[in-house]
Design an enzyme around this catalytic site. Structure first.
Site, PDB file in Angstrom:
ATOM      1  N   TYR A   1       0.819  -1.211   0.000  1.00 22.29           N
ATOM      2  CA  TYR A   1       0.000   0.000   0.000  1.00 22.29           C
ATOM      3  C   TYR A   1       0.858   1.270   0.000  1.00 22.29           C
ATOM      4  O   TYR A   1       0.369   2.351  -0.295  1.00 22.29           O
ATOM      5  CB  TYR A   1      -0.928   0.038   1.220  1.00 22.29           C
ATOM      6  CG  TYR A   1      -2.044  -0.996   1.211  1.00 22.29           C
ATOM      7  CD1 TYR A   1      -2.217  -1.861   0.146  1.00 22.29           C
ATOM      8  CD2 TYR A   1      -2.930  -1.091   2.267  1.00 22.29           C
ATOM      9  CE1 TYR A   1      -3.217  -2.805   0.137  1.00 22.29           C
ATOM     10  CE2 TYR A   1      -3.948  -2.033   2.274  1.00 22.29           C
ATOM     11  CZ  TYR A   1      -4.082  -2.895   1.207  1.00 22.29           C
ATOM     12  OH  TYR A   1      -5.089  -3.824   1.209  1.00 22.29           O
TER      13      TYR A   1
ATOM     14  N   ASP B   1      -3.220 -18.108   1.863  1.00 23.41           N
ATOM     15  CA  ASP B   1      -4.362 -18.786   1.232  1.00 23.41           C
ATOM     16  C   ASP B   1      -4.920 -19.856   2.173  1.00 23.41           C
ATOM     17  O   ASP B   1      -6.145 -20.016   2.306  1.00 23.41           O
ATOM     18  CB  ASP B   1      -4.008 -19.368  -0.146  1.00 23.41           C
ATOM     19  CG  ASP B   1      -2.580 -19.875  -0.246  1.00 23.41           C
ATOM     20  OD1 ASP B   1      -1.821 -19.747   0.744  1.00 23.41           O
ATOM     21  OD2 ASP B   1      -2.208 -20.430  -1.294  1.00 23.41           O
TER      22      ASP B   1
ATOM     23  N   ASP C   1      -5.459  -6.643   5.994  1.00 20.17           N
ATOM     24  CA  ASP C   1      -6.655  -5.911   5.570  1.00 20.17           C
ATOM     25  C   ASP C   1      -7.748  -6.916   5.191  1.00 20.17           C
ATOM     26  O   ASP C   1      -8.896  -6.849   5.647  1.00 20.17           O
ATOM     27  CB  ASP C   1      -6.260  -5.046   4.362  1.00 20.17           C
ATOM     28  CG  ASP C   1      -7.310  -4.018   4.001  1.00 20.17           C
ATOM     29  OD1 ASP C   1      -8.310  -3.922   4.729  1.00 20.17           O
ATOM     30  OD2 ASP C   1      -7.122  -3.321   2.990  1.00 20.17           O
TER      31      ASP C   1
END
Ligand code: NAD
Length: 364
Positions: free
Chosen positions: A146, A226, A250
């Site tokens: 980010y 995952d 997030d």
């Protein structure tokens, strides 16, 4: 959370309601803080799209100053379709407001507890018996993809680049924060990464392993992101503290929040380095500005109210007042009060402000 020095009362709280349902839920959180018995001075500041409309920037200098002068910050949410296309993108509420204030205040540790509340056990999309969960996501907040440079788009629009960058120091400080939090819980940290593919993840593993060796009271294990996304649905009760980088945190914390029943229930704290020995933090609900329900009195204020409780606990050491708020929330839910997002048969539908009033009434 070790609380080195508690600021003197009245505590100074900067209030940044933001956009959409932000002001609605923050009104209720302020109402609850006023009823908590702590002496607090509130100073309001502009942030996000509403700030852009009023003064031409999503993060006015006065807002930054108000936050720096405060002992803690209470924030709503920012953004909405009205501001999605602003150019340059750095003037958009999320980038120029939300990410910028986190960075400006040095808030690198995002702490997101997610706990199944007994009265809401049916609101969870997971089967009863499979949805009991009490975990904290400790998300690194000011590094990773980010914030990484370079980021750009080719002039002809055919290619775009974002960069994921982490330094050893950034990983160390968030890992130690996660260990501190785990120590007050079940001392079990799951570090989540994508070390089978990403170099930054391999650095995270190295650093986490080194610190784990120096902190043998904390049990640490690694999980690929995952797999973690899947394990959260299969058996959310297996987690105590999830330590992870910015983007994975997030996504996983939103996933965890939904298991509790609604995004409208989840509080968060974003902490920086202690300021003159004090725990300085920004407290905000996990959810966004929910433009689809803004202005209708439908927003669930509990995430914002529980964020205010986290503020009392972490920044002001007001354990008892924080407990009172959390108990009032459980009690209102046990009595069947529900905002629209968690409404079900045989419960009573209330508006945003009615829920806030009910929490205040339960606190006496
Ligand atoms: P969102 O969290 O705003 O909403 C997702 C869904 O959850 C919507 O259906 C919404 O109605 C519902 N919801 C969220 N909070 C609720 C609450 N308190 N009570 C009841 N229902 C609630 O996410 P989104 O729709 O993806 O984003 C909307 C805007 O918010 C976007 O501009 C986005 O960039 C911004 N956003 C801001 C933050 C922040 O300020 N921290 C976080 C996430 C998204």
């Amino acid at each position: 959370m070790p609380l080195a020095i508690i600021p003197p009362m009245p505590y100074k709280v900067a209030v940044l309601p933001g956009d959409g349902i932000g002001p609605e839920v923050i009104d209720e959180a302020v109402k609850v803080l006023k009823a908590s018995g702590s002496e607090i001075e509130f100073e309001h500041g502009l942030l996000g799209g509403s700030a852009y409309d009023e003064v031409g920037t999503p993060l006015p200098a006065e807002t930054v100053e108000t936050c720096h002068d405060a002992d803690a910050v209470l924030m709503g949410a920012v953004g909405g379709p009205k501001w999605d296309k602003i150019e340059p993108a750095s003037m958009r509420p999320e980038i120029g407001g939300l990410l910028a204030i986190r960075r400006e205040l040095g808030l690198y540790a995002n702490i997101r507890p997610a706990k199944t509340l007994r009265p809401l056990i049916h609101a969870s999309p997971l089967k009863e018996g499979r949805n009991m969960m009490d975990l904290v996501v400790v998300r690194e907040l000011t590094g990773g993809i980010y914030f990484g440079e370079p980021r750009h788009r080719a002039a002809d629009g055919s290619r775009a680049v974002d960069s994921c960058v982490y330094t050893r120091a950034e990983i160390e400080r968030i890992t130690l924060r996660a260990f501190e939090i785990a120590r007050k819980r079940r001392s079990f940290v799951t570090h989540v990464d994508k070390a089978n593919v990403l170099e930054t993840s391999r650095l995270w593993r190295e650093v986490v392993d080194e610190l784990s060796t120096k902190n043998p009271d904390i049990s640490v294990h690694h999980m690929l992101v995952d797999n973690c996304a899947m394990q959260l649905i299969r058996d959310p009760g297996q987690f105590d503290v999830i330590l992870t980088e910015n983007m994975f945190g997030d996504i996983l914390s939103d996933e965890a929040s939904m298991i509790t029943g609604s995004l409208g229930l989840l509080p968060s704290a974003s902490l920086g380095e202690p300021k003159s020995g004090r725990v300085f933090g920004l407290y905000e609900p996990v959810h966004g500005s929910a433009p689809d329900i803004a202005g209708q009195g439908k927003a669930n204020p509990l995430a914002a109210i529980l964020s205010a409780a986290m503020m009392l606990r972490f920044s002001f050491g007001e354990e008892e007042q924080a407990d009172r708020i959390e108990c009032a929330v459980e009690s209102a839910l046990s009595e069947g009060l529900r905002t629209a997002d968690i409404f079900e048969a045989h419960t009573r539908l209330v508006s945003t402000s009615e829920m806030g009033d009910a929490i205040v009434a339960k606190m006496v």
